[in-house]
Design a protein around this motif. Structure first.
Motif, PDB file in Angstrom:
ATOM      1  N   PRO A   1      -2.914 -11.305  -1.722  1.00 33.37           N
ATOM      2  CA  PRO A   1      -4.281 -10.877  -2.052  1.00 33.37           C
ATOM      3  C   PRO A   1      -4.327 -10.041  -3.323  1.00 33.37           C
ATOM      4  O   PRO A   1      -3.371  -9.351  -3.667  1.00 33.37           O
ATOM      5  N   ASP A   2      -5.455 -10.101  -4.018  1.00 33.77           N
ATOM      6  CA  ASP A   2      -5.663  -9.399  -5.272  1.00 33.77           C
ATOM      7  C   ASP A   2      -5.926  -7.923  -5.002  1.00 33.77           C
ATOM      8  O   ASP A   2      -6.867  -7.565  -4.295  1.00 33.77           O
ATOM      9  N   LEU A   3      -5.100  -7.015  -5.561  1.00 38.17           N
ATOM     10  CA  LEU A   3      -5.283  -5.587  -5.375  1.00 38.17           C
ATOM     11  C   LEU A   3      -5.981  -4.932  -6.559  1.00 38.17           C
ATOM     12  O   LEU A   3      -5.984  -3.712  -6.678  1.00 38.17           O
ATOM     13  N   ASN A   4      -6.594  -5.729  -7.440  1.00 35.72           N
ATOM     14  CA  ASN A   4      -7.244  -5.160  -8.609  1.00 35.72           C
ATOM     15  C   ASN A   4      -8.438  -4.285  -8.254  1.00 35.72           C
ATOM     16  O   ASN A   4      -8.926  -3.514  -9.073  1.00 35.72           O
ATOM     17  N   GLY A   5      -8.942  -4.425  -7.030  1.00 33.57           N
ATOM     18  CA  GLY A   5     -10.072  -3.610  -6.601  1.00 33.57           C
ATOM     19  C   GLY A   5      -9.707  -2.169  -6.340  1.00 33.57           C
ATOM     20  O   GLY A   5     -10.594  -1.341  -6.126  1.00 33.57           O
ATOM     21  N   GLY A   6      -8.430  -1.853  -6.326  1.00 31.90           N
ATOM     22  CA  GLY A   6      -8.002  -0.479  -6.106  1.00 31.90           C
ATOM     23  C   GLY A   6      -7.076  -0.358  -4.928  1.00 31.90           C
ATOM     24  O   GLY A   6      -6.616  -1.346  -4.361  1.00 31.90           O
ATOM     25  N   ALA A   7      -6.804   0.874  -4.557  1.00 34.10           N
ATOM     26  CA  ALA A   7      -5.842   1.158  -3.496  1.00 34.10           C
ATOM     27  C   ALA A   7      -6.271   0.545  -2.173  1.00 34.10           C
ATOM     28  O   ALA A   7      -7.458   0.463  -1.858  1.00 34.10           O
ATOM     29  N   ILE A  18      -2.794  -1.273  21.157  1.00 33.85           N
ATOM     30  CA  ILE A  18      -3.099  -2.560  20.546  1.00 33.85           C
ATOM     31  C   ILE A  18      -2.137  -2.817  19.393  1.00 33.85           C
ATOM     32  O   ILE A  18      -1.486  -1.899  18.895  1.00 33.85           O
ATOM     33  N   ASP A  19      -2.045  -4.091  18.965  1.00 33.86           N
ATOM     34  CA  ASP A  19      -1.127  -4.441  17.870  1.00 33.86           C
ATOM     35  C   ASP A  19      -1.863  -4.759  16.576  1.00 33.86           C
ATOM     36  O   ASP A  19      -1.263  -5.222  15.618  1.00 33.86           O
ATOM     37  N   ASN A  20      -3.150  -4.481  16.510  1.00 25.97           N
ATOM     38  CA  ASN A  20      -3.956  -4.811  15.339  1.00 25.97           C
ATOM     39  C   ASN A  20      -3.509  -4.037  14.102  1.00 25.97           C
ATOM     40  O   ASN A  20      -3.220  -2.845  14.174  1.00 25.97           O
ATOM     41  N   ILE A  21      -3.494  -4.728  12.953  1.00 25.24           N
ATOM     42  CA  ILE A  21      -3.405  -4.092  11.643  1.00 25.24           C
ATOM     43  C   ILE A  21      -4.631  -4.529  10.851  1.00 25.24           C
ATOM     44  O   ILE A  21      -4.844  -5.730  10.636  1.00 25.24           O
ATOM     45  N   ASP A  22      -5.464  -3.573  10.447  1.00 24.56           N
ATOM     46  CA  ASP A  22      -6.640  -3.832   9.618  1.00 24.56           C
ATOM     47  C   ASP A  22      -6.405  -3.257   8.235  1.00 24.56           C
ATOM     48  O   ASP A  22      -5.666  -2.295   8.067  1.00 24.56           O
ATOM     49  N   TYR A  23      -7.057  -3.839   7.218  1.00 25.19           N
ATOM     50  CA  TYR A  23      -6.980  -3.249   5.883  1.00 25.19           C
ATOM     51  C   TYR A  23      -8.354  -3.208   5.232  1.00 25.19           C
ATOM     52  O   TYR A  23      -9.277  -3.934   5.610  1.00 25.19           O
ATOM     53  N   PHE A  24      -8.473  -2.331   4.229  1.00 27.41           N
ATOM     54  CA  PHE A  24      -9.726  -2.146   3.506  1.00 27.41           C
ATOM     55  C   PHE A  24      -9.383  -1.629   2.115  1.00 27.41           C
ATOM     56  O   PHE A  24      -8.309  -1.047   1.892  1.00 27.41           O
ATOM     57  N   THR A  25     -10.272  -1.856   1.167  1.00 22.55           N
ATOM     58  CA  THR A  25     -10.093  -1.387  -0.206  1.00 22.55           C
ATOM     59  C   THR A  25     -10.808  -0.046  -0.344  1.00 22.55           C
ATOM     60  O   THR A  25     -12.032   0.024  -0.217  1.00 22.55           O
ATOM     61  N   ILE A  26     -10.058   1.017  -0.602  1.00 19.66           N
ATOM     62  CA  ILE A  26     -10.592   2.372  -0.494  1.00 19.66           C
ATOM     63  C   ILE A  26     -11.698   2.672  -1.518  1.00 19.66           C
ATOM     64  O   ILE A  26     -12.694   3.310  -1.168  1.00 19.66           O
ATOM     65  N   PRO A  27     -11.621   2.242  -2.790  1.00 19.77           N
ATOM     66  CA  PRO A  27     -12.694   2.589  -3.733  1.00 19.77           C
ATOM     67  C   PRO A  27     -14.028   1.912  -3.440  1.00 19.77           C
ATOM     68  O   PRO A  27     -15.062   2.340  -3.971  1.00 19.77           O
ATOM     69  N   SER A  28     -14.036   0.853  -2.629  1.00 17.14           N
ATOM     70  CA  SER A  28     -15.281   0.143  -2.352  1.00 17.14           C
ATOM     71  C   SER A  28     -15.540   0.144  -0.855  1.00 17.14           C
ATOM     72  O   SER A  28     -14.674  -0.242  -0.067  1.00 17.14           O
ATOM     73  N   ALA A  29     -16.697   0.586  -0.440  1.00 20.86           N
ATOM     74  CA  ALA A  29     -17.042   0.620   0.978  1.00 20.86           C
ATOM     75  C   ALA A  29     -17.164  -0.800   1.529  1.00 20.86           C
ATOM     76  O   ALA A  29     -17.470  -1.751   0.813  1.00 20.86           O
ATOM     77  N   GLY A  30     -16.906  -0.940   2.826  1.00 23.43           N
ATOM     78  CA  GLY A  30     -17.017  -2.240   3.477  1.00 23.43           C
ATOM     79  C   GLY A  30     -16.203  -2.274   4.751  1.00 23.43           C
ATOM     80  O   GLY A  30     -15.435  -1.357   5.046  1.00 23.43           O
ATOM     81  N   ASN A  31     -16.370  -3.309   5.514  1.00 24.75           N
ATOM     82  CA  ASN A  31     -15.661  -3.439   6.782  1.00 24.75           C
ATOM     83  C   ASN A  31     -14.218  -3.859   6.569  1.00 24.75           C
ATOM     84  O   ASN A  31     -13.873  -4.505   5.576  1.00 24.75           O
ATOM     85  N   ALA A  32     -13.390  -3.492   7.520  1.00 27.10           N
ATOM     86  CA  ALA A  32     -11.975  -3.843   7.461  1.00 27.10           C
ATOM     87  C   ALA A  32     -11.764  -5.333   7.692  1.00 27.10           C
ATOM     88  O   ALA A  32     -12.585  -6.013   8.309  1.00 27.10           O
ATOM     89  N   VAL A  33     -10.636  -5.825   7.188  1.00 30.42           N
ATOM     90  CA  VAL A  33     -10.248  -7.237   7.298  1.00 30.42           C
ATOM     91  C   VAL A  33      -8.905  -7.304   8.023  1.00 30.42           C
ATOM     92  O   VAL A  33      -8.062  -6.412   7.874  1.00 30.42           O
ATOM     93  N   ILE A  70       5.490  -2.900   7.110  1.00 29.14           N
ATOM     94  CA  ILE A  70       4.763  -4.026   6.512  1.00 29.14           C
ATOM     95  C   ILE A  70       4.812  -3.856   4.997  1.00 29.14           C
ATOM     96  O   ILE A  70       5.075  -2.766   4.489  1.00 29.14           O
ATOM     97  N   THR A  71       4.571  -4.955   4.270  1.00 25.25           N
ATOM     98  CA  THR A  71       4.483  -4.914   2.811  1.00 25.25           C
ATOM     99  C   THR A  71       3.008  -4.883   2.448  1.00 25.25           C
ATOM    100  O   THR A  71       2.275  -5.844   2.701  1.00 25.25           O
ATOM    101  N   ILE A  72       2.546  -3.771   1.856  1.00 34.41           N
ATOM    102  CA  ILE A  72       1.117  -3.516   1.701  1.00 34.41           C
ATOM    103  C   ILE A  72       0.404  -4.534   0.799  1.00 34.41           C
ATOM    104  O   ILE A  72      -0.709  -4.962   1.122  1.00 34.41           O
ATOM    105  N   PRO A  73       0.970  -4.986  -0.340  1.00 33.87           N
ATOM    106  CA  PRO A  73       0.229  -5.920  -1.190  1.00 33.87           C
ATOM    107  C   PRO A  73       0.026  -7.308  -0.595  1.00 33.87           C
ATOM    108  O   PRO A  73      -0.770  -8.091  -1.108  1.00 33.87           O
ATOM    109  N   SER A  74       0.762  -7.632   0.468  1.00 33.37           N
ATOM    110  CA  SER A  74       0.582  -8.923   1.122  1.00 33.37           C
ATOM    111  C   SER A  74      -0.061  -8.695   2.481  1.00 33.37           C
ATOM    112  O   SER A  74      -0.324  -7.569   2.880  1.00 33.37           O
ATOM    113  N   THR A  75      -0.329  -9.755   3.196  1.00 31.72           N
ATOM    114  CA  THR A  75      -0.731  -9.650   4.596  1.00 31.72           C
ATOM    115  C   THR A  75       0.381 -10.239   5.449  1.00 31.72           C
ATOM    116  O   THR A  75       1.184 -11.036   4.983  1.00 31.72           O
ATOM    117  N   GLY A  76       0.437  -9.819   6.709  1.00 34.08           N
ATOM    118  CA  GLY A  76       1.498 -10.325   7.575  1.00 34.08           C
ATOM    119  C   GLY A  76       1.775  -9.367   8.714  1.00 34.08           C
ATOM    120  O   GLY A  76       1.093  -8.349   8.897  1.00 34.08           O
TER     121      GLY A  76
END
Length: 296
Positions: A1-7, A18-33, A70-76
């Motif tokens: 995934p493209d990390l150009n949006g920020g951290a 639970i075993d869920n891992i969610d992520y979100f782009t900190i500089p831009s508000a929005g729901n986790a993926v 986990i490796t943060i710049p990828s998903t998995g």
């Protein structure tokens, strides 16, 4: 995934186990993926991170000593990293780009701990002994400016503590007194930091066991007590925090039920929490990390 949006921030696990891992782009508000899944479902766990790798450790009842990454710049999914020096839950995680720090917590048999462990984030392997906190406690939180890590408040038998102590991450040794929190906070306040400030959000105040909405802050390089920053949108305990050195986020937590809310403050300016979005699941006592602050 493209990390150009920020951290990127991630929330890993949470209650009830639970075993869920969610992520979100900190500089831009929005729901986790959805990011992936932990190898072991867990809550009451701790986390730390570098700019590329995120770790979570321990947690659960009965207690675990397992660390995965986990490796943060990828998903998995999560992968085995090593083991803590002992099985524990309800402990604090933090660190900088190089070292991850895990401190305090509860070991089997309801044993409150002063232990501080450390790992080298870039190298898989078992944790090593670093030293001891000034007070044995669980449900503490940490902030870090890259060189100094401060452990904030937490629970001691039958009550909370307002103790804050600190270590220098590059060395090993016992923690030293930093100052006092405004509350006997035993409700796992969420935390975030910049290169200068540490922010602590929510928790539970003793002797009255009530959720609190208070946000307090410290200047990490200077010893002293916490100062009022503002208030969260709702009083909550057992939230978890992360940051990108500009925004500090409070994820999930417990009000009268488990929460999926993410809210944020701007660390450089005092003020109240602002809605950011939602996680994919309502939870509490998870571990949050990011690749934008050198490891919280």
């Amino acid at each position: 995934p493209d990390l150009n949006g920020g951290a990127r921030g991630l929330n890993m696990g949470g209650g009830p186990a639970i075993d869920n891992i969610d992520y979100f782009t900190i500089p831009s508000a929005g729901n986790a993926v959805d990011f992936g899944n932990l190898a072991t479902a867990r809550y009451l766990n701790a986390g730390c991170s570098s700019s590329t790798r995120g770790l979570t450790a321990g947690g659960n009842i009965p207690e675990s000593n397992n660390i995965e990454y986990i490796t943060i710049p990828s998903t998995g999914n999560g992968t085995s990293f090593g083991n803590l020096t002992a099985s524990k839950r309800n402990f604090a995680g933090g660190g900088n780009e190089t070292r991850g720090i895990f401190s305090g917590g509860l070991e089997p048999g309801s044993s409150y701990q002063t232990d501080i462990d450390y790992v080298t984030i870039a190298s898989t392997g078992n944790a090593n002994d670093f030293g001891d906190l000034t007070v044995a406690r669980l449900d503490a939180e940490t902030v870090c400016n890259g060189s100094r890590l401060v452990t904030y408040a937490g629970s001691i038998p039958s009550t909370g503590t307002n103790t804050m102590d600190y270590i220098t991450i590059a060395s090993t040794g016992n923690a030293q007194d930093f100052g006092d929190a405004q509350h006997l906070n035993n409700g796992h306040a969420a935390s975030g930091d910049s290169s200068t400030r540490g922010v602590f959000m929510g928790g539970r105040n003793q002797p009255s066991p009530n959720n609190i909405s208070d946000i307090d802050y410290i200047t990490i390089a200077t010893l002293g007590n916490t100062i009022n920053f503002g208030d969260l949108t709702a009083a909550k305990r057992f939230g978890t925090g992360t940051s990108d050195k500009i925004r500090a986020l409070c994820c999930a937590g417990y009000t009268s039920s488990n929460q999926d809310v993410i809210e944020y403050v701007t660390t450089a300016t005092q003020g109240n929490g602002v809605d950011f979005g939602n996680l994919n699941v309502s939870t509490y006592s998870s571990a949050a990390i990011s690749n934008g602050h050198g490891g919280l």
